[in-house]
Scaffold this motif. Structure first.
Motif, PDB file in Angstrom:
ATOM      1  N   ILE A  72       0.736  -1.192   0.124  1.00 17.90           N
ATOM      2  CA  ILE A  72       0.099  -0.017  -0.050  1.00 17.90           C
ATOM      3  C   ILE A  72       0.967   1.237   0.004  1.00 17.90           C
ATOM      4  CG2 ILE A  72      -0.298   0.479   2.558  1.00 17.90           C
ATOM      5  CD1 ILE A  72      -3.326   0.539   1.892  1.00 17.90           C
ATOM      6  N   ARG A  73       0.319   2.364  -0.566  1.00 13.35           N
ATOM      7  CA  ARG A  73       0.893   3.334  -0.630  1.00 13.35           C
ATOM      8  C   ARG A  73       0.370   4.469   0.519  1.00 13.35           C
ATOM      9  NH1 ARG A  73       3.899   4.207  -5.440  1.00 13.35           N
ATOM     10  NH2 ARG A  73       3.860   6.282  -5.282  1.00 13.35           N
ATOM     11  N   VAL A  74       1.258   5.457   0.703  1.00 15.83           N
ATOM     12  CA  VAL A  74       0.606   6.630   1.836  1.00 15.83           C
ATOM     13  C   VAL A  74       0.851   7.793   1.452  1.00 15.83           C
ATOM     14  CG1 VAL A  74       1.277   4.870   3.868  1.00 15.83           C
ATOM     15  CG2 VAL A  74       3.178   6.625   2.807  1.00 15.83           C
ATOM     16  N   PHE A  75       0.293   9.035   2.027  1.00 10.32           N
ATOM     17  CA  PHE A  75       0.519   9.997   1.649  1.00 10.32           C
ATOM     18  C   PHE A  75      -0.263  11.091   2.909  1.00 10.32           C
ATOM     19  CE2 PHE A  75      -3.761   9.611   0.257  1.00 10.32           C
ATOM     20  CZ  PHE A  75      -4.498  10.726   0.306  1.00 10.32           C
ATOM     21  N   GLY A  88      10.353   1.483  -1.497  1.00  8.37           N
ATOM     22  CA  GLY A  88      10.146   1.107  -2.760  1.00  8.37           C
ATOM     23  C   GLY A  88       9.263   2.143  -3.338  1.00  8.37           C
ATOM     24  N   ASP A  89       9.116   3.329  -3.232  1.00  3.75           N
ATOM     25  CA  ASP A  89       8.367   4.336  -3.704  1.00  3.75           C
ATOM     26  C   ASP A  89       7.120   4.304  -3.536  1.00  3.75           C
ATOM     27  OD1 ASP A  89      10.741   5.807  -4.967  1.00  3.75           O
ATOM     28  OD2 ASP A  89      10.743   4.207  -6.480  1.00  3.75           O
ATOM     29  N   ARG A  90       6.534   3.973  -2.287  1.00  4.34           N
ATOM     30  CA  ARG A  90       5.292   4.100  -1.845  1.00  4.34           C
ATOM     31  C   ARG A  90       4.607   5.125  -1.322  1.00  4.34           C
ATOM     32  NH1 ARG A  90       4.061  -0.372   1.440  1.00  4.34           N
ATOM     33  NH2 ARG A  90       6.073  -0.650   2.186  1.00  4.34           N
ATOM     34  N   ILE A  91       5.116   6.458  -1.439  1.00  5.69           N
ATOM     35  CA  ILE A  91       4.745   7.690  -0.871  1.00  5.69           C
ATOM     36  C   ILE A  91       4.460   8.689  -1.769  1.00  5.69           C
ATOM     37  CG2 ILE A  91       7.112   8.302  -0.247  1.00  5.69           C
ATOM     38  CD1 ILE A  91       5.973   9.523   2.292  1.00  5.69           C
TER      39      ILE A  91
END
Length: 329
Positions: A101-104, A130-133
């Motif tokens: 999952i990505r976060v922001f 791994g570029d998830r933000i």
């Protein structure tokens, strides 16, 4: 001056521009607009909005959202709230405890977070995860609390100018320049050393016309809450963003549109937008995707309804949008 921004990441970039036409008669519940169609054709994303309460519940909900297959977790950022964990600390732990999952930050409180440090933090989390933000910025709202925490009160115009400068600074920090320099009205760099290049999206959480124009000129995405901009006002806001994007020689379809949806999945009755049974949620969200240009839906409802949203609403919305786009494409 702000130049054209790099395209936001995502599978639909470089695709066709927004589809426009005359809407069919609106048969959906909730009073969604039916005056025209705005559909950028982007793939849909779904997520959950976390309140970072200083207990174990926020992490548990974030992990549940990951297990349930959602795409994103947004984390409210209110550094002055003593009952909240720091949003970026929570996102770091959540990224370490998940794999997909990505976060922001939904959205980062710029008056209390210097953009250079924000950019370095986000670049670090991107590399470690791994570029998830993504980075979503807000100009600030609760000014008394911000001042109590050492921030400076800004006018609407000052907040908008600071957002524009923060976008430029973040991209300088994420560049391959040997030294970054910047002189603005709110921030300056006098020889900062950029980090290893990283290109998270920079989204803006804004509502005013001039700030929407800034989004179109320079940002990778727009974040707004249904309580701030209800469905009937979405087309007007989208058109402002699109006009500014075209004036800056950008493709409006490259800008992600994120909608925090406050409501409740209530099987008992239809009571209006975002308060009704699963089938109403499906029709309403699919309608927003195919007539109002929304491509990312962040559920901001009760935690106990998260499984229903993820397992019943989300797949049905995806399926209905495919059918609706096929019918009109």
């Amino acid at each position: 001056m702000l130049g054209p921004a790099p395209a936001a990441p995502g599978p639909a970039l470089g695709g066709p521009g927004p589809r426009r036409g005359t809407a069919q008669a609106d048969r959906r519940g909730g009073g969604l607009p039916a005056v025209g169609r705005i559909d950028y054709g982007r793939s849909l994303r779904f997520g959950y909005l976390l309140t970072p309460l200083a207990d174990a519940s926020a992490l548990e909900l974030g992990e549940e959202a990951d297990r349930l297959g959602l795409d994103l977790v947004g984390v409210r950022d209110h550094p002055y709230q003593r009952r909240y964990h720091d949003a970026f600390a929570l996102m770091a732990v959540l990224l370490a405890r998940t794999s997909r999952i990505r976060v922001f930050p939904d959205v980062a409180c710029l008056p209390l977070r210097p953009p250079t440090v924000l950019a370095k933090t986000v670049a670090s989390l991107a590399e470690l995860s791994g570029d998830r933000i993504e980075l979503a910025l807000g100009a600030g709202a609760e000014w008394e609390a911000i001042e109590e925490y050492g921030g400076t009160r800004r006018t609407t115009a000052q907040g908008r100018a600071a957002l524009g400068e923060a976008i430029e600074i973040a991209r300088l920090i994420w560049s391959d320049l040997r030294v970054a320099r910047f002189e603005g009205g709110h921030y300056r760099l006098s020889g900062a050393r950029p980090v290893l290049p990283s290109l998270p999206g920079v989204w803006l959480g804004v509502t005013g016309p001039k700030s929407l124009e800034l989004t179109g000129r320079a940002a990778d995405g727009w974040v707004v809450t249904s309580a701030q901009v209800p469905p009937a006002r979405l087309p007007e806001s989208q058109q402002i963003i699109d006009a500014a994007a075209r004036a800056a020689e950008r493709d409006p379809a490259a800008i992600r549109r994120v909608y925090n949806v406050i409501g409740s999945i209530d099987e008992a009755a239809r009571r209006g937008p975002f308060s009704g049974p699963v089938e109403q949620w499906v029709e309403d969200l699919a309608g927003l995707a195919t007539t109002c240009g929304i491509d990312t839906f962040i559920f901001a409802g009760p935690a106990e309804q998260l499984p229903t949203f993820a397992l019943e609403v989300v797949p049905a919305v995806r399926s209905l949008v495919v059918r609706l786009r096929g019918r009109t494409g």
